[in-house]
Design a protein around this motif. Structure first.
Motif, PDB file in Angstrom:
ATOM      1  N   TRP A 131      -9.594  -4.069 -15.594  1.00 18.65           N
ATOM      2  CA  TRP A 131     -10.540  -3.989 -14.355  1.00 18.65           C
ATOM      3  C   TRP A 131     -11.849  -3.546 -14.722  1.00 18.65           C
ATOM      4  O   TRP A 131     -13.073  -3.762 -14.188  1.00 18.65           O
ATOM      5  N   ASN A 151     -16.033  -6.417 -17.955  1.00 19.23           N
ATOM      6  CA  ASN A 151     -15.788  -6.252 -16.668  1.00 19.23           C
ATOM      7  C   ASN A 151     -16.213  -4.829 -15.972  1.00 19.23           C
ATOM      8  O   ASN A 151     -16.514  -3.881 -16.616  1.00 19.23           O
ATOM      9  N   ASN A 157     -19.929   0.494 -13.601  1.00 17.36           N
ATOM     10  CA  ASN A 157     -18.994   0.793 -12.491  1.00 17.36           C
ATOM     11  C   ASN A 157     -19.562   2.020 -11.673  1.00 17.36           C
ATOM     12  O   ASN A 157     -20.023   2.978 -12.065  1.00 17.36           O
ATOM     13  N   GLN A 181     -14.864  -2.845  -4.399  1.00 19.41           N
ATOM     14  CA  GLN A 181     -14.358  -4.009  -4.964  1.00 19.41           C
ATOM     15  C   GLN A 181     -13.009  -3.668  -5.225  1.00 19.41           C
ATOM     16  O   GLN A 181     -11.738  -4.276  -4.952  1.00 19.41           O
ATOM     17  N   TYR A 182     -12.565  -2.247  -5.680  1.00 21.45           N
ATOM     18  CA  TYR A 182     -11.366  -2.070  -6.308  1.00 21.45           C
ATOM     19  C   TYR A 182     -11.177  -0.700  -5.720  1.00 21.45           C
ATOM     20  O   TYR A 182     -12.162   0.136  -5.565  1.00 21.45           O
ATOM     21  N   VAL A 234      -4.360  -0.341  -9.194  1.00 20.49           N
ATOM     22  CA  VAL A 234      -5.735  -0.863  -8.735  1.00 20.49           C
ATOM     23  C   VAL A 234      -5.633  -1.975  -8.055  1.00 20.49           C
ATOM     24  O   VAL A 234      -5.226  -2.975  -8.430  1.00 20.49           O
ATOM     25  N   ARG A 273      -7.150  -4.720  -4.541  1.00 21.06           N
ATOM     26  CA  ARG A 273      -8.256  -5.315  -3.945  1.00 21.06           C
ATOM     27  C   ARG A 273      -8.131  -5.312  -2.413  1.00 21.06           C
ATOM     28  O   ARG A 273      -7.007  -5.212  -1.946  1.00 21.06           O
TER      29      ARG A 273
END
Length: 324
Positions: free
Chosen positions: A184, A189, A225, A233-234, A249, A251
């Protein structure tokens, strides 16, 4: 002789109690404990754990069959139910050995798709999964319930996928999450995130220390991040039970009401009133437009009412008309 007869009737054949112990009712999840290395689904409930397990099997089985097809059982597992009847009941020791061997063989050959294990905390159920992705399955369930607004459980509260587990000690957690977070958060990412923490039956871990250390690891994987506590988002879920740390993790944590099955099925109106941040920009504009129209109608009604009242006041009263 009369006194000897009752004593003789009280005697039991050899192995009676040993055989009875094998048939005794076992507590839920007996012999199976949540431990590091397991993956599955952590479920919270309100008091009734046995009913919670039943609801979980029903719900997970329904959606598991839709996503992964019906669960397949081996022929060896099906033969186990009838083969033990041929064993000589007098030979208790041999029967117990055979039963243990069959259990081991069936476990090694085929693990069930969903299996309840002892979580180590009250009002918490852990369903170990085999051959599926817990986060995808739970997200699919919540997405469907959020869309249809159809309530499917009564005692289940929250359903959290657990993608990985490790020992609940800071050094173990740091070492484990360095690779666990990569899908993630490792460059290229990236995403906004928040960390939610809950500890049960554990007093040696510090909430502030855990959040700080894990946030630092996420930042080290990619400096882009960023923390977002409103609508990330996470969401990194950290659930500690005794000496086991459960991680995932997920969503849409805010949209799906913290993965609460009772809250996610509420109507859009209730959802909007309690969580306005869940709306998209388009939905927000619609709500503002509707609110503006209501205010205009209300203001028009007030103006007409004031106008009528002024007209009534301008008309002569009955007594005034009689005055010369």
């Amino acid at each position: 002789m009369a006194a000897a007869e009752p004593a003789a009737r009280k005697r039991r054949p050899k192995g009676h109690f040993a055989a009875g112990a094998g048939r005794a009712k076992r507590p839920r999840g007996a012999g199976r404990q949540l431990e590091a290395g397991m993956r599955g689904i952590l479920i919270t409930c309100n008091m009734n754990e046995r009913k919670c397990v039943g609801e979980a099997y029903s719900l997970l089985g329904e959606y598991g069959d839709l996503l992964y097809g019906p669960e397949q059982f081996s022929d060896h597992e099906e033969r186990l139910s009838g083969s033990d009847r041929e064993e000589d009941e007098d030979d208790v020791e041999a029967a117990l050995k055979k039963e243990v061997g069959q259990i081991r063989a069936s476990t090694e050959q085929k693990l069930r798709r969903f299996q309840s294990v002892e979580s180590g905390a009250n009002n918490v159920v852990f369903i170990r999964t085999q051959g599926i992705e817990p986060e995808n399955l739970v997200h699919h369930i919540l997405k469907d319930m959020h869309t249809t607004k159809k309530k499917k459980t009564r005692v289940i509260l929250r359903m959290l996928p657990i993608s990985g587990t490790c020992k609940a000690f800071m050094e173990d957690m740091k070492k484990y999450t360095e690779t666990f977070f990569e899908p993630w958060f490792k460059a290229p990412n990236k995403g906004t995130f928040q960390i939610v923490y809950k500890a049960r039956n554990n007093s040696h871990m510090s909430r502030e220390e855990v959040i700080k250390e894990l946030a630092g690891i996420v930042g080290s994987l990619n400096p882009e991040n960023k923390v977002d506590l409103n609508n990330p988002q996470y969401t990194v879920v950290v659930e500690i039970i005794k000496t086991v740390c459960c991680l995932s993790v997920v969503r849409d944590y805010v949209l799906f009401r913290k993965y609460n099955l009772q809250e996610v099925v509420k109507s859009n109106k209730e959802d909007t009133q309690q969580n306005p941040s869940n709306l998209t920009e388009e939905q927000n504009s619609e709500v503002v437009k509707a609110k503006t129209e209501e205010e205009e109608k209300s203001s028009k009604g007030v103006k007409e009412e004031n106008k009528n009242q002024n007209e009534r006041e301008s008309e002569p009263k009955g007594n005034d008309a009689l005055t010369v």
